[in-house]
Motif scaffolding. Structure first.
Motif, mmCIF file in Angstrom:
data_model
loop_
_atom_site.group_PDB
_atom_site.id
_atom_site.type_symbol
_atom_site.label_atom_id
_atom_site.label_comp_id
_atom_site.label_asym_id
_atom_site.label_seq_id
_atom_site.Cartn_x
_atom_site.Cartn_y
_atom_site.Cartn_z
ATOM 1 N N LEU A 1 -20.714 30.090 7.609
ATOM 2 C CA LEU A 1 -21.226 28.723 7.527
ATOM 3 C C LEU A 1 -20.989 27.966 8.838
ATOM 4 O O LEU A 1 -21.816 27.149 9.250
ATOM 5 N N GLY A 2 -19.865 28.241 9.475
ATOM 6 C CA GLY A 2 -19.527 27.538 10.708
ATOM 7 C C GLY A 2 -20.174 28.112 11.944
ATOM 8 O O GLY A 2 -20.081 27.521 13.023
ATOM 9 N N GLY A 3 -20.837 29.263 11.815
ATOM 10 C CA GLY A 3 -21.523 29.859 12.946
ATOM 11 C C GLY A 3 -20.671 30.759 13.814
ATOM 12 O O GLY A 3 -21.136 31.257 14.838
ATOM 13 N N GLN A 4 -19.397 30.999 13.415
ATOM 14 C CA GLN A 4 -18.558 31.905 14.193
ATOM 15 C C GLN A 4 -19.042 33.355 14.075
ATOM 16 O O GLN A 4 -18.793 34.182 14.940
ATOM 17 N N ASN B 1 -26.712 33.035 9.056
ATOM 18 C CA ASN B 1 -26.471 31.613 9.300
ATOM 19 C C ASN B 1 -27.808 30.888 9.439
ATOM 20 O O ASN B 1 -28.804 31.474 9.885
ATOM 21 N N ASN C 1 -16.622 31.042 5.299
ATOM 22 C CA ASN C 1 -16.313 29.873 6.143
ATOM 23 C C ASN C 1 -16.809 30.075 7.567
ATOM 24 O O ASN C 1 -17.406 29.172 8.177
ATOM 25 N N ASP C 2 -16.585 31.266 8.113
ATOM 26 C CA ASP C 2 -17.034 31.541 9.474
ATOM 27 C C ASP C 2 -18.549 31.697 9.545
ATOM 28 O O ASP C 2 -19.173 31.339 10.555
ATOM 29 N N ASN D 1 -28.912 28.962 11.524
ATOM 30 C CA ASN D 1 -29.431 28.893 12.896
ATOM 31 C C ASN D 1 -29.859 30.255 13.450
ATOM 32 O O ASN D 1 -30.294 30.339 14.599
ATOM 33 N N TYR E 1 -24.883 28.033 -1.508
ATOM 34 C CA TYR E 1 -25.225 27.864 -0.094
ATOM 35 C C TYR E 1 -26.679 28.246 0.185
ATOM 36 O O TYR E 1 -27.317 27.678 1.075
ATOM 37 N N GLN F 1 -22.682 35.474 12.350
ATOM 38 C CA GLN F 1 -24.035 35.106 11.948
ATOM 39 C C GLN F 1 -24.615 35.897 10.784
ATOM 40 O O GLN F 1 -25.648 35.514 10.238
ATOM 41 N N LYS G 1 -27.969 26.171 3.412
ATOM 42 C CA LYS G 1 -26.929 26.307 4.425
ATOM 43 C C LYS G 1 -26.860 27.743 4.936
ATOM 44 O O LYS G 1 -26.376 27.994 6.036
#
Length: 320
Positions: A193-196, A128, A190-191, A130, A210, A198, A215
Protein backbone atom coordinates in the motif's frame (compact mmCIF):
# COMPACT_ATOMS: atom_id res chain seq x y z
CA UNK A 1 -12.88 -62.43 34.13
CA UNK A 2 -16.17 -61.76 32.32
CA UNK A 3 -17.34 -59.57 35.19
CA UNK A 4 -14.05 -57.68 35.05
CA UNK A 5 -14.44 -56.85 31.37
CA UNK A 6 -18.12 -55.97 31.85
CA UNK A 7 -17.14 -53.59 34.62
CA UNK A 8 -14.38 -52.12 32.47
CA UNK A 9 -16.78 -51.63 29.56
CA UNK A 10 -19.34 -49.99 31.85
CA UNK A 11 -16.70 -47.68 33.30
CA UNK A 12 -15.50 -46.73 29.81
CA UNK A 13 -19.05 -45.96 28.68
CA UNK A 14 -19.67 -43.89 31.79
CA UNK A 15 -16.42 -41.99 31.20
CA UNK A 16 -17.30 -41.11 27.62
CA UNK A 17 -20.87 -40.21 28.58
CA UNK A 18 -19.69 -37.92 31.36
CA UNK A 19 -17.07 -36.43 29.05
CA UNK A 20 -19.72 -35.55 26.49
CA UNK A 21 -22.18 -34.21 29.06
CA UNK A 22 -19.53 -32.03 30.69
CA UNK A 23 -18.07 -30.67 27.45
CA UNK A 24 -17.36 -27.82 27.19
CA UNK A 25 -16.84 -27.06 30.86
CA UNK A 26 -14.50 -24.09 30.30
CA UNK A 27 -13.72 -21.62 27.49
CA UNK A 28 -12.55 -23.12 24.21
CA UNK A 29 -9.42 -21.66 22.65
CA UNK A 30 -9.00 -21.76 18.89
CA UNK A 31 -5.35 -21.34 17.95
CA UNK A 32 -4.69 -19.49 14.69
CA UNK A 33 -1.04 -20.16 13.80
CA UNK A 34 -0.80 -17.08 11.58
CA UNK A 35 -0.55 -13.36 12.32
CA UNK A 36 -3.63 -11.15 12.77
CA UNK A 37 -5.16 -9.69 9.62
CA UNK A 38 -4.76 -12.69 7.34
CA UNK A 39 -7.47 -14.90 5.88
CA UNK A 40 -7.26 -17.52 8.61
CA UNK A 41 -7.57 -14.87 11.31
CA UNK A 42 -10.56 -13.21 9.60
CA UNK A 43 -12.36 -16.49 8.96
CA UNK A 44 -11.43 -17.96 12.33
CA UNK A 45 -12.97 -15.07 14.24
CA UNK A 46 -16.17 -15.14 12.22
CA UNK A 47 -16.56 -18.89 12.76
CA UNK A 48 -15.57 -18.74 16.44
CA UNK A 49 -18.22 -16.14 17.21
CA UNK A 50 -21.00 -18.18 15.64
CA UNK A 51 -19.74 -21.51 17.04
CA UNK A 52 -19.65 -20.00 20.52
CA UNK A 53 -23.27 -18.90 20.14
CA UNK A 54 -24.20 -22.34 18.84
CA UNK A 55 -22.49 -24.20 21.70
CA UNK A 56 -23.44 -21.58 24.30
CA UNK A 57 -19.80 -21.40 25.30
CA UNK A 58 -17.05 -18.82 25.36
CA UNK A 59 -14.63 -19.29 22.45
CA UNK A 60 -11.41 -17.30 22.29
CA UNK A 61 -9.24 -16.94 19.18
CA UNK A 62 -5.53 -16.77 19.96
CA UNK A 63 -2.87 -15.99 17.35
CA UNK A 64 0.38 -17.96 17.70
CA UNK A 65 2.29 -17.11 14.51
CA UNK A 66 5.80 -18.08 13.57
CA UNK A 67 7.78 -20.45 11.32
CA UNK A 68 5.11 -20.39 8.64
CA UNK A 69 2.47 -21.66 11.06
CA UNK A 70 4.59 -24.39 12.66
CA UNK A 71 4.80 -22.81 16.11
CA UNK A 72 1.06 -22.61 16.74
CA UNK A 73 0.44 -25.97 15.10
CA UNK A 74 3.07 -27.66 17.28
CA UNK A 75 1.54 -26.03 20.34
CA UNK A 76 -1.86 -27.57 19.64
CA UNK A 77 -0.40 -30.97 18.74
CA UNK A 78 1.44 -31.08 22.08
CA UNK A 79 -1.27 -29.39 24.13
CA UNK A 80 -4.36 -30.55 26.03
CA UNK A 81 -6.46 -33.16 24.28
CA UNK A 82 -9.82 -32.45 25.86
CA UNK A 83 -11.53 -30.43 23.11
CA UNK A 84 -10.84 -27.09 24.74
CA UNK A 85 -7.84 -26.32 22.51
CA UNK A 86 -8.44 -26.47 18.75
CA UNK A 87 -6.55 -25.48 15.61
CA UNK A 88 -7.95 -23.29 12.83
CA UNK A 89 -5.39 -23.47 10.07
CA UNK A 90 -4.81 -23.16 6.36
CA UNK A 91 -3.58 -25.52 3.67
CA UNK A 92 -0.22 -23.78 3.29
CA UNK A 93 0.65 -24.59 6.91
CA UNK A 94 -0.91 -28.04 7.17
CA UNK A 95 -0.19 -29.40 3.68
CA UNK A 96 2.89 -27.50 2.43
CA UNK A 97 5.04 -27.12 5.56
CA UNK A 98 5.68 -30.88 5.97
CA UNK A 99 7.44 -30.82 2.58
CA UNK A 100 9.09 -27.45 3.08
CA UNK A 101 10.61 -27.94 6.54
CA UNK A 102 12.99 -30.75 7.43
CA UNK A 103 11.29 -31.00 10.81
CA UNK A 104 8.07 -28.99 11.09
CA UNK A 105 7.49 -30.41 14.57
CA UNK A 106 4.17 -32.05 13.83
CA UNK A 107 2.58 -34.69 11.64
CA UNK A 108 -0.37 -33.16 9.77
CA UNK A 109 -2.23 -36.46 9.56
CA UNK A 110 -1.28 -38.44 12.67
CA UNK A 111 -1.29 -35.54 15.16
CA UNK A 112 -4.73 -34.14 14.27
CA UNK A 113 -8.35 -35.08 13.67
CA UNK A 114 -10.27 -33.08 11.03
CA UNK A 115 -13.36 -31.39 12.47
CA UNK A 116 -14.67 -29.29 9.58
CA UNK A 117 -13.55 -27.80 6.30
CA UNK A 118 -14.81 -24.21 6.27
CA UNK A 119 -14.04 -23.29 2.68
CA UNK A 120 -11.43 -22.12 0.23
CA UNK A 121 -10.25 -18.80 -1.14
CA UNK A 122 -8.13 -17.79 -4.11
CA UNK A 123 -5.03 -15.67 -3.89
CA UNK A 124 -5.04 -12.45 -5.88
CA UNK A 125 -2.15 -11.14 -7.96
CA UNK A 126 -2.00 -7.51 -6.84
CA UNK A 127 -0.08 -4.40 -7.79
CA UNK A 128 0.21 -1.02 -6.16
CA UNK A 129 -2.20 1.58 -7.55
CA UNK A 130 0.73 3.43 -9.16
CA UNK A 131 2.08 0.37 -10.98
CA UNK A 132 2.16 1.02 -14.76
CA UNK A 133 0.47 -2.27 -15.74
CA UNK A 134 -3.27 -2.46 -15.04
CA UNK A 135 -4.13 -5.82 -16.63
CA UNK A 136 -2.61 -9.28 -16.52
CA UNK A 137 -1.52 -9.07 -20.16
CA UNK A 138 0.16 -5.71 -19.58
CA UNK A 139 1.84 -7.06 -16.44
CA UNK A 140 3.36 -10.08 -18.16
CA UNK A 141 4.52 -7.99 -21.10
CA UNK A 142 6.10 -5.36 -18.83
CA UNK A 143 7.94 -7.82 -16.58
CA UNK A 144 9.29 -9.72 -19.58
CA UNK A 145 10.63 -6.50 -21.08
CA UNK A 146 12.84 -5.73 -18.07
CA UNK A 147 16.04 -7.39 -16.79
CA UNK A 148 15.62 -10.27 -14.30
CA UNK A 149 14.91 -9.08 -10.78
CA UNK A 150 13.71 -5.63 -11.83
CA UNK A 151 10.40 -6.27 -10.12
CA UNK A 152 9.91 -7.86 -6.70
CA UNK A 153 6.85 -9.51 -5.21
CA UNK A 154 5.96 -9.81 -1.54
CA UNK A 155 4.68 -12.84 0.31
CA UNK A 156 3.71 -13.63 3.89
CA UNK A 157 6.91 -15.65 4.24
CA UNK A 158 9.12 -18.31 2.72
CA UNK A 159 7.17 -21.39 1.69
CA UNK A 160 3.75 -19.81 2.06
CA UNK A 161 1.21 -20.36 -0.68
CA UNK A 162 1.63 -16.81 -1.97
CA UNK A 163 5.38 -17.41 -2.22
CA UNK A 164 4.93 -20.62 -4.21
CA UNK A 165 2.29 -19.04 -6.45
CA UNK A 166 4.84 -16.41 -7.42
CA UNK A 167 7.33 -19.14 -8.27
CA UNK A 168 4.65 -20.94 -10.28
CA UNK A 169 3.96 -17.72 -12.17
CA UNK A 170 7.65 -17.25 -12.90
CA UNK A 171 7.92 -20.79 -14.24
CA UNK A 172 4.67 -20.92 -16.19
CA UNK A 173 4.84 -17.43 -17.74
CA UNK A 174 8.60 -17.17 -18.16
CA UNK A 175 8.94 -14.26 -15.72
CA UNK A 176 11.77 -13.30 -13.37
CA UNK A 177 10.08 -11.73 -10.36
CA UNK A 178 12.26 -11.58 -7.25
CA UNK A 179 10.68 -12.93 -4.07
CA UNK A 180 10.71 -10.75 -0.93
CA UNK A 181 9.43 -12.66 2.14
CA UNK A 182 7.70 -10.80 4.97
CA UNK A 183 6.79 -11.92 8.47
CA UNK A 184 3.07 -12.22 7.83
CA UNK A 185 0.53 -10.75 5.47
CA UNK A 186 -0.01 -7.48 7.37
CA UNK A 187 3.51 -6.04 6.95
CA UNK A 188 3.58 -7.16 3.32
CA UNK A 189 0.32 -5.34 2.63
CA UNK A 190 1.53 -2.25 4.47
CA UNK A 191 4.54 -2.00 2.17
CA UNK A 192 2.44 -2.76 -0.90
CA UNK A 193 0.00 0.00 0.00
CA UNK A 194 2.86 2.37 0.79
CA UNK A 195 4.68 1.68 -2.47
CA UNK A 196 7.80 0.16 -0.90
CA UNK A 197 7.04 -2.94 -2.95
CA UNK A 198 4.79 -3.06 -5.99
CA UNK A 199 3.59 -6.64 -6.43
CA UNK A 200 2.16 -9.35 -4.19
CA UNK A 201 0.03 -12.44 -4.03
CA UNK A 202 -2.44 -12.28 -1.14
CA UNK A 203 -5.57 -14.17 -0.14
CA UNK A 204 -8.80 -12.55 -1.25
CA UNK A 205 -10.39 -11.90 2.19
CA UNK A 206 -7.29 -10.06 3.42
CA UNK A 207 -7.25 -7.61 0.48
CA UNK A 208 -10.84 -7.28 -0.70
CA UNK A 209 -11.34 -3.93 1.05
CA UNK A 210 -8.26 -2.47 -0.68
CA UNK A 211 -9.41 -3.72 -4.07
CA UNK A 212 -12.89 -2.27 -3.59
CA UNK A 213 -11.46 1.11 -2.57
CA UNK A 214 -9.00 1.01 -5.52
CA UNK A 215 -5.99 1.27 -3.25
CA UNK A 216 -4.71 -1.93 -4.87
CA UNK A 217 -5.28 -3.29 -8.37
CA UNK A 218 -6.24 -6.94 -8.82
CA UNK A 219 -4.77 -8.43 -12.00
CA UNK A 220 -5.87 -12.05 -11.60
CA UNK A 221 -7.07 -14.72 -9.18
CA UNK A 222 -5.33 -18.04 -8.58
CA UNK A 223 -8.48 -20.18 -8.67
CA UNK A 224 -9.32 -22.18 -11.80
CA UNK A 225 -12.33 -19.92 -12.38
CA UNK A 226 -13.18 -16.32 -11.56
CA UNK A 227 -14.33 -15.46 -8.07
CA UNK A 228 -18.00 -14.42 -7.77
CA UNK A 229 -16.79 -11.60 -5.50
CA UNK A 230 -14.52 -10.22 -8.26
CA UNK A 231 -16.32 -11.17 -11.48
CA UNK A 232 -14.38 -8.62 -13.57
CA UNK A 233 -10.98 -9.97 -12.50
CA UNK A 234 -9.80 -12.86 -14.69
CA UNK A 235 -8.50 -16.17 -13.43
CA UNK A 236 -4.79 -16.38 -14.20
CA UNK A 237 -5.64 -19.72 -15.82
CA UNK A 238 -7.43 -17.82 -18.59
CA UNK A 239 -4.01 -16.56 -19.69
CA UNK A 240 -1.88 -19.45 -18.40
CA UNK A 241 -3.80 -22.75 -18.73
CA UNK A 242 -3.45 -25.03 -15.72
CA UNK A 243 -2.43 -22.30 -13.29
CA UNK A 244 -4.33 -22.97 -10.08
CA UNK A 245 -3.75 -22.74 -6.35
CA UNK A 246 -6.36 -22.01 -3.69
CA UNK A 247 -6.13 -21.81 0.07
CA UNK A 248 -8.46 -23.85 2.25
CA UNK A 249 -9.32 -23.15 5.88
CA UNK A 250 -10.28 -25.86 8.34
CA UNK A 251 -10.74 -26.73 12.00
CA UNK A 252 -8.80 -29.55 13.67
CA UNK A 253 -8.56 -31.12 17.12
CA UNK A 254 -5.39 -32.78 18.43
CA UNK A 255 -5.28 -36.56 18.08
CA UNK A 256 -6.21 -38.14 21.40
CA UNK A 257 -9.26 -35.94 21.97
CA UNK A 258 -12.10 -38.23 23.18
CA UNK A 259 -14.33 -39.44 20.37
CA UNK A 260 -17.56 -38.14 21.94
CA UNK A 261 -16.01 -34.66 21.98
CA UNK A 262 -14.89 -35.03 18.36
CA UNK A 263 -18.37 -36.14 17.35
CA UNK A 264 -19.96 -33.22 19.17
CA UNK A 265 -17.58 -30.69 17.61
CA UNK A 266 -18.21 -32.09 14.13
CA UNK A 267 -21.98 -31.85 14.59
CA UNK A 268 -21.83 -28.36 16.09
CA UNK A 269 -19.62 -27.13 13.25
CA UNK A 270 -22.00 -28.59 10.69
CA UNK A 271 -24.85 -26.57 12.19
CA UNK A 272 -22.64 -23.48 12.57
CA UNK A 273 -21.52 -23.46 8.94
CA UNK A 274 -25.14 -23.79 7.80
CA UNK A 275 -26.07 -20.57 9.58
CA UNK A 276 -27.33 -18.11 6.91
CA UNK A 277 -25.79 -15.03 8.54
CA UNK A 278 -22.36 -16.66 8.82
CA UNK A 279 -22.58 -17.99 5.27
CA UNK A 280 -23.37 -14.50 4.01
CA UNK A 281 -20.41 -12.96 5.88
CA UNK A 282 -17.98 -15.63 4.69
CA UNK A 283 -19.17 -15.42 1.08
CA UNK A 284 -18.93 -11.63 1.13
CA UNK A 285 -15.32 -11.99 2.33
CA UNK A 286 -14.44 -14.08 -0.70
CA UNK A 287 -14.69 -17.53 0.89
CA UNK A 288 -16.11 -20.31 -1.26
CA UNK A 289 -17.94 -22.40 1.32
CA UNK A 290 -17.23 -26.11 1.50
CA UNK A 291 -19.71 -28.96 1.69
CA UNK A 292 -17.42 -31.76 2.81
CA UNK A 293 -17.65 -34.44 5.47
CA UNK A 294 -14.76 -34.90 7.93
CA UNK A 295 -13.70 -37.96 5.91
CA UNK A 296 -13.68 -35.93 2.69
CA UNK A 297 -11.70 -33.22 4.48
CA UNK A 298 -9.14 -35.82 5.57
CA UNK A 299 -8.80 -37.00 1.96
CA UNK A 300 -8.36 -33.42 0.73
CA UNK A 301 -5.56 -32.92 3.26
CA UNK A 302 -3.74 -36.06 2.14
CA UNK A 303 -4.18 -35.22 -1.55
CA UNK A 304 -2.79 -31.72 -0.98
CA UNK A 305 0.17 -33.06 1.00
CA UNK A 306 1.07 -35.27 -1.97
CA UNK A 307 0.46 -32.50 -4.52
CA UNK A 308 2.44 -29.77 -2.80
CA UNK A 309 5.32 -32.11 -1.99
CA UNK A 310 5.92 -32.42 -5.73
CA UNK A 311 5.66 -28.64 -6.28
CA UNK A 312 8.01 -27.83 -3.38
CA UNK A 313 10.53 -30.38 -4.66
CA UNK A 314 10.38 -28.91 -8.17
CA UNK A 315 10.85 -25.36 -6.83
CA UNK A 316 13.84 -26.33 -4.73
CA UNK A 317 12.41 -24.49 -1.72
CA UNK A 318 13.58 -25.74 1.67
CA UNK A 319 13.64 -24.36 5.20
CA UNK A 320 15.31 -25.58 8.38
Amino acid sequence: MRRFFQSLLLATCCFFSSTLLAYPNKPITIIVPQAPGGTNDIVGRLVAQRLGEQMKSSIVVENRPGAGGNIGTQWVANGPKDGHTLLMTISSAQAINPALYKNPGFDPVNDFVPIALVGSVPNVLLVNANFPAKTLDEFIKLVKSKPPGTYQYASAGNGTLNHLLGEMLNQSAGLSLQHIPYKGVAPALNDLLGGQIQIAFASLPSVLQYINTQKLVALGVSSAKRSPVLPDVPAIAEKIPGFSGTLWIGLFAPKGTPKPVIDKLQKEMQVTLANPELKEKLTASGVELANASPAEFAKLLQDDINRWAKIVKASGASLD
